[in-house]
Design an enzyme around this catalytic site. Structure first.
Site, PDB file in Angstrom:
ATOM      1  N   ARG A   1       0.844  -1.213   0.000  1.00 22.17           N
ATOM      2  CA  ARG A   1       0.000   0.000   0.000  1.00 22.17           C
ATOM      3  C   ARG A   1       0.871   1.252   0.000  1.00 22.17           C
ATOM      4  O   ARG A   1       0.452   2.277   0.501  1.00 22.17           O
ATOM      5  CB  ARG A   1      -0.931  -0.019   1.202  1.00 22.17           C
ATOM      6  CG  ARG A   1      -0.670  -1.199   2.114  1.00 22.17           C
ATOM      7  CD  ARG A   1      -1.138  -1.021   3.481  1.00 22.17           C
ATOM      8  NE  ARG A   1      -2.564  -1.337   3.610  1.00 22.17           N
ATOM      9  CZ  ARG A   1      -3.115  -1.633   4.794  1.00 22.17           C
ATOM     10  NH1 ARG A   1      -2.377  -1.682   5.876  1.00 22.17           N
ATOM     11  NH2 ARG A   1      -4.389  -1.866   4.874  1.00 22.17           N
ATOM     12  N   VAL A   2       2.068   1.133  -0.568  1.00 26.20           N
ATOM     13  CA  VAL A   2       2.997   2.273  -0.557  1.00 26.20           C
ATOM     14  C   VAL A   2       2.585   3.343  -1.569  1.00 26.20           C
ATOM     15  O   VAL A   2       1.921   3.056  -2.557  1.00 26.20           O
ATOM     16  CB  VAL A   2       4.436   1.819  -0.874  1.00 26.20           C
ATOM     17  CG1 VAL A   2       5.020   1.076   0.305  1.00 26.20           C
ATOM     18  CG2 VAL A   2       4.490   0.994  -2.136  1.00 26.20           C
TER      19      VAL A   2
ATOM     20  N   LYS B   1      -7.084  -4.994   0.275  1.00 23.27           N
ATOM     21  CA  LYS B   1      -6.335  -4.151  -0.673  1.00 23.27           C
ATOM     22  C   LYS B   1      -7.254  -3.585  -1.765  1.00 23.27           C
ATOM     23  O   LYS B   1      -7.203  -2.400  -2.097  1.00 23.27           O
ATOM     24  CB  LYS B   1      -5.201  -4.971  -1.301  1.00 23.27           C
ATOM     25  CG  LYS B   1      -4.479  -4.294  -2.439  1.00 23.27           C
ATOM     26  CD  LYS B   1      -3.657  -3.113  -1.992  1.00 23.27           C
ATOM     27  CE  LYS B   1      -3.189  -2.304  -3.188  1.00 23.27           C
ATOM     28  NZ  LYS B   1      -2.487  -1.086  -2.821  1.00 23.27           N
TER      29      LYS B   1
ATOM     30  N   ASN C   1      -8.301   0.655  -2.468  1.00 21.34           N
ATOM     31  CA  ASN C   1      -8.211   1.415  -3.720  1.00 21.34           C
ATOM     32  C   ASN C   1      -9.588   1.781  -4.263  1.00 21.34           C
ATOM     33  O   ASN C   1      -9.766   2.840  -4.870  1.00 21.34           O
ATOM     34  CB  ASN C   1      -7.401   0.634  -4.754  1.00 21.34           C
ATOM     35  CG  ASN C   1      -5.916   0.734  -4.452  1.00 21.34           C
ATOM     36  OD1 ASN C   1      -5.503   1.577  -3.652  1.00 21.34           O
ATOM     37  ND2 ASN C   1      -5.112  -0.111  -5.055  1.00 21.34           N
TER      38      ASN C   1
ATOM     39  N   ARG D   1     -10.821   4.844  -2.528  1.00 20.75           N
ATOM     40  CA  ARG D   1     -10.219   6.062  -3.086  1.00 20.75           C
ATOM     41  C   ARG D   1     -10.892   6.418  -4.414  1.00 20.75           C
ATOM     42  O   ARG D   1     -11.221   7.574  -4.671  1.00 20.75           O
ATOM     43  CB  ARG D   1      -8.703   5.866  -3.321  1.00 20.75           C
ATOM     44  CG  ARG D   1      -7.899   5.447  -2.096  1.00 20.75           C
ATOM     45  CD  ARG D   1      -7.496   6.585  -1.201  1.00 20.75           C
ATOM     46  NE  ARG D   1      -7.025   7.757  -1.915  1.00 20.75           N
ATOM     47  CZ  ARG D   1      -5.826   7.865  -2.471  1.00 20.75           C
ATOM     48  NH1 ARG D   1      -4.946   6.901  -2.396  1.00 20.75           N
ATOM     49  NH2 ARG D   1      -5.478   8.971  -3.095  1.00 20.75           N
TER      50      ARG D   1
ATOM     51  N   ARG E   1     -16.449  14.722  10.321  1.00 20.73           N
ATOM     52  CA  ARG E   1     -16.528  13.364   9.773  1.00 20.73           C
ATOM     53  C   ARG E   1     -16.622  13.367   8.244  1.00 20.73           C
ATOM     54  O   ARG E   1     -17.047  12.405   7.637  1.00 20.73           O
ATOM     55  CB  ARG E   1     -17.730  12.616  10.374  1.00 20.73           C
ATOM     56  CG  ARG E   1     -17.478  12.190  11.815  1.00 20.73           C
ATOM     57  CD  ARG E   1     -18.716  11.713  12.510  1.00 20.73           C
ATOM     58  NE  ARG E   1     -19.715  12.746  12.658  1.00 20.73           N
ATOM     59  CZ  ARG E   1     -19.657  13.732  13.583  1.00 20.73           C
ATOM     60  NH1 ARG E   1     -18.626  13.789  14.417  1.00 20.73           N
ATOM     61  NH2 ARG E   1     -20.585  14.652  13.652  1.00 20.73           N
TER      62      ARG E   1
ATOM     63  N   CYS F   1      -2.866   1.158  -9.969  1.00 19.62           N
ATOM     64  CA  CYS F   1      -3.675   0.621  -8.859  1.00 19.62           C
ATOM     65  C   CYS F   1      -5.122   1.112  -8.888  1.00 19.62           C
ATOM     66  O   CYS F   1      -6.024   0.344  -9.186  1.00 19.62           O
ATOM     67  CB  CYS F   1      -3.023   1.014  -7.537  1.00 19.62           C
ATOM     68  SG  CYS F   1      -1.410   0.237  -7.311  1.00 19.62           S
TER      69      CYS F   1
HETATM   70  N1  NAD Z   1       3.298   0.831  -8.271  1.00 21.44           N
HETATM   71  C1  NAD Z   1       2.626   1.012  -7.145  1.00 21.44           C
HETATM   72  O1  NAD Z   1       2.573   2.123  -6.615  1.00 21.44           O
HETATM   73  C2  NAD Z   1       1.918  -0.122  -6.442  1.00 21.44           C
HETATM   74  C3  NAD Z   1       1.383   0.112  -5.147  1.00 21.44           C
HETATM   75  C4  NAD Z   1       0.757  -0.937  -4.503  1.00 21.44           C
HETATM   76  C5  NAD Z   1       0.620  -2.184  -5.143  1.00 21.44           C
HETATM   77  N2  NAD Z   1       1.122  -2.367  -6.411  1.00 21.44           N
HETATM   78  C6  NAD Z   1       0.963  -3.687  -7.028  1.00 21.44           C
HETATM   79  O2  NAD Z   1       2.234  -4.331  -7.064  1.00 21.44           O
HETATM   80  C7  NAD Z   1       2.335  -5.174  -8.222  1.00 21.44           C
HETATM   81  C8  NAD Z   1       3.587  -4.801  -9.010  1.00 21.44           C
HETATM   82  O3  NAD Z   1       3.420  -3.484  -9.503  1.00 21.44           O
HETATM   83  P1  NAD Z   1       4.648  -2.607  -9.987  1.00 21.44           P
HETATM   84  O4  NAD Z   1       4.166  -1.210 -10.046  1.00 21.44           O
HETATM   85  O5  NAD Z   1       5.875  -2.931  -9.206  1.00 21.44           O
HETATM   86  O6  NAD Z   1       4.829  -3.202 -11.480  1.00 21.44           O
HETATM   87  P2  NAD Z   1       6.052  -2.893 -12.471  1.00 21.44           P
HETATM   88  O7  NAD Z   1       5.501  -3.059 -13.839  1.00 21.44           O
HETATM   89  O8  NAD Z   1       6.733  -1.632 -12.099  1.00 21.44           O
HETATM   90  O9  NAD Z   1       7.080  -4.081 -12.177  1.00 21.44           O
HETATM   91  C9  NAD Z   1       6.816  -5.401 -12.394  1.00 21.44           C
HETATM   92  C10 NAD Z   1       8.079  -6.090 -12.919  1.00 21.44           C
HETATM   93  O10 NAD Z   1       7.801  -7.495 -13.025  1.00 21.44           O
HETATM   94  C11 NAD Z   1       8.498  -7.993 -14.161  1.00 21.44           C
HETATM   95  N3  NAD Z   1       7.910  -9.283 -14.517  1.00 21.44           N
HETATM   96  C12 NAD Z   1       6.749  -9.552 -15.160  1.00 21.44           C
HETATM   97  N4  NAD Z   1       6.544 -10.887 -15.229  1.00 21.44           N
HETATM   98  C13 NAD Z   1       7.585 -11.470 -14.604  1.00 21.44           C
HETATM   99  C14 NAD Z   1       7.934 -12.821 -14.329  1.00 21.44           C
HETATM  100  N5  NAD Z   1       7.168 -13.838 -14.709  1.00 21.44           N
HETATM  101  N6  NAD Z   1       9.098 -13.064 -13.673  1.00 21.44           N
HETATM  102  C15 NAD Z   1       9.895 -12.038 -13.287  1.00 21.44           C
HETATM  103  N7  NAD Z   1       9.608 -10.735 -13.500  1.00 21.44           N
HETATM  104  C16 NAD Z   1       8.470 -10.464 -14.151  1.00 21.44           C
HETATM  105  C17 NAD Z   1       8.365  -6.901 -15.188  1.00 21.44           C
HETATM  106  O11 NAD Z   1       9.392  -6.998 -16.170  1.00 21.44           O
HETATM  107  C18 NAD Z   1       8.484  -5.628 -14.310  1.00 21.44           C
HETATM  108  O12 NAD Z   1       9.815  -5.157 -14.267  1.00 21.44           O
HETATM  109  C19 NAD Z   1       1.034  -4.966  -8.995  1.00 21.44           C
HETATM  110  O13 NAD Z   1       0.121  -5.965  -8.669  1.00 21.44           O
HETATM  111  C20 NAD Z   1       0.530  -3.626  -8.482  1.00 21.44           C
HETATM  112  O14 NAD Z   1      -0.874  -3.504  -8.576  1.00 21.44           O
HETATM  113  C21 NAD Z   1       1.775  -1.370  -7.047  1.00 21.44           C
END
Ligand code: NAD
Length: 422
Positions: free
Chosen positions: A151-152, A203, A207, A210, A243, A257
């Protein structure tokens, strides 16, 4: 110390790998992109996030963090791969499936697998567990599986990774307990344990909450325009109620997200998600609403040029996934406008040509602020007035100093601010 394999080195996986390495774990970061792996192994990073470069440099130079394109044997596997939506607004689980399959050959008795990717309810139980059990090992008995959603906030990821409360949902209570041991080693806030499907739902609802509230704000902004009053003043005054917490309006909702996750619920429960779906549609309709405002501003100008400021989906980040700016851009393109685009956080976005601020403003007939980057608050109206052809500005985030811009002759348009009716 345990060996941890982090699958997916993007906005979530890379900071997590860095934090784990600095907590003393041996971290193997895995990404299918060779470019990303090589960048990290040089002690560099491929995304913009304050403090991340220093953290990754330290991890790589101490050899606590090594990146590679395939997984390896480890005690713990953390999956942080994308979970986008398809064009039909359905959860695209291909990355989670392939990441799960990629670790099956390396699983051993006693291993723990943690899914961090935001996922539809039931993913751990019904999708990931059967994949992992292809190893011949039983989840809950031989190996362990938990969901720990992230949740960053981009821009504050390193602080929030450590200081945010965490929710951990296990397939069994022992799965959750084992995952808690890992997070306790670096999280300085509370950690709450539950079952995996509850954690997935928590989770998604964060979202969705929001998104629905932003939709309410966007709707309020549209009403205020029609009433000839100022939405931003309405929000400020309404939020004095103890509130009430009205959200802010804008040109739409983007990112990986908030604009994506509510669809995971709509897909599974189409009949029951009326509010969630309407909110998504309201937010997805905002870029077109902005385009209509631009059309009104420019209706008397021949071959107008629009200067779009901001491609990222939110202020002070370089992430353009699902950004409303992309929709505004393509709608204007369909209408044959001349368009320039400037974003100080994004260097390339082929095939879209990006401009410097100066060349974006040169001969423009309307400046449109689409992202609340700090840099845009500092644009000097005096210099802008010397570059543009026609002095129009549309601010979709209410970040400019209107008095200053008015002083240099600009026609000011703020999203949510209506023209007084008498
Ligand atoms: N970005 C945010 O702020 C945020 C916040 C909360 C939650 N999330 C969740 O976290 C998850 C990741 O999001 P993100 O923003 O880091 O995505 P991202 O696209 O920045 O990074 C994902 C990485 O995974 C790699 N990848 C894809 N398939 C792969 C595999 N089979 N093996 C190894 N690597 C693989 C991609 O090349 C990519 O570099 C998502 O589910 C997202 O909803 C993201």
């Amino acid at each position: 110390m345990k060996k941890i394999c982090v699958i997916g080195l993007g906005y979530i996986g890379l900071p997590t790998a860095g934090v784990l390495a600095s907590a003393g774990y041996n971290v193997i970061g895995v990404d299918i992109s060779e470019r990303i792996v090589n960048t990290i192994n040089r002690g560099e990073i491929h995304i913009e996030e304050p403090g991340l470069l220093t953290l990754i440099k330290a991890g790589v130079s101490s050899k606590q963090l090594i990146a590679q394109t395939v997984p390896t044997n480890a005690d713990v596997f953390i999956i942080a791969v994308p979970t986008p939506i398809t064009e039909e607004k359905k959860a695209d689980m291909r990355y989670v499936i392939s990441a799960g399959e990629s670790i099956v050959p390396y699983l051993d008795k006693g291993n723990l697998v943690i899914l961090e990717s935001t996922s539809p309810p039931g993913t751990c139980q019904n999708l990931l567990k059967p994949i992992l059990e292809r190893s011949g090992l039983k989840v809950g008995k031989d190996i362990y599986l938990a969901h720990c959603p992230e949740r960053v906030l981009p821009g504050k990821i390193l602080h929030e990774l450590i200081h945010n409360d965490r929710i951990i949902g296990g397939i069994t209570p022992k799965c959750a307990e084992l995952a808690k041991e890992i997070y306790s080693s670096f999280v300085e806030s509370e950690i709450f344990l539950t079952d995996a499907t509850t954690a997935e739902m928590v989770k998604l609802m964060e979202n969705t909450y929001r998104d629905v509230n932003i939709a309410l704000a966007n709707e309020t902004a549209i009403l205020c325009e029609k009433l000839g009053i100022n939405f931003w003043e309405v929000v400020k005054l309404a939020n004095h109620h103890p509130r009430v917490h009205l959200h802010l309006a804008g040109p739409g909702v983007g990112g990986h997200c908030i604009s994506v996750d509510p669809w995971f619920l709509v897909e599974v429960f189409p009949a029951e998600t009326k509010i969630i779906k309407t909110a998504r549609e309201r937010n997805d309709g905002m870029p077109l609403y902005v385009v209509k405002k631009i059309e009104t501003i420019l209706k008397n100008i021949q071959t107008p040029k629009v200067a779009l400021l901001g491609l990222a989906y939110k202020g002070n980040v370089d992430d353009i996934r699902e950004s409303p700016s992309l929709h505004v851009y393509s709608q204007l393109l369909l209408r044959n406008y001349k368009i320039s685009v400037h974003d100080p956080h994004i260097k390339h976005h082929p095939p879209m040509p990006l401009d410097t601020l100066e060349s974006a403003l040169k001969d423009a007939d309307c400046i449109v602020i689409l992202t609340a980057h700090d840099e845009f608050k500092k644009i000097e109206p005096e210099s802008a007035s010397k570059l543009v052809r026609t002095k129009n500005i549309l601010d979709t985030h209410n970040i400019i100093n209107t008095e200053e811009w008015e002083k240099y002759g600009f026609n000011i348009n703020i999203l949510g601010v209506g023209k007084p009716q008498n």
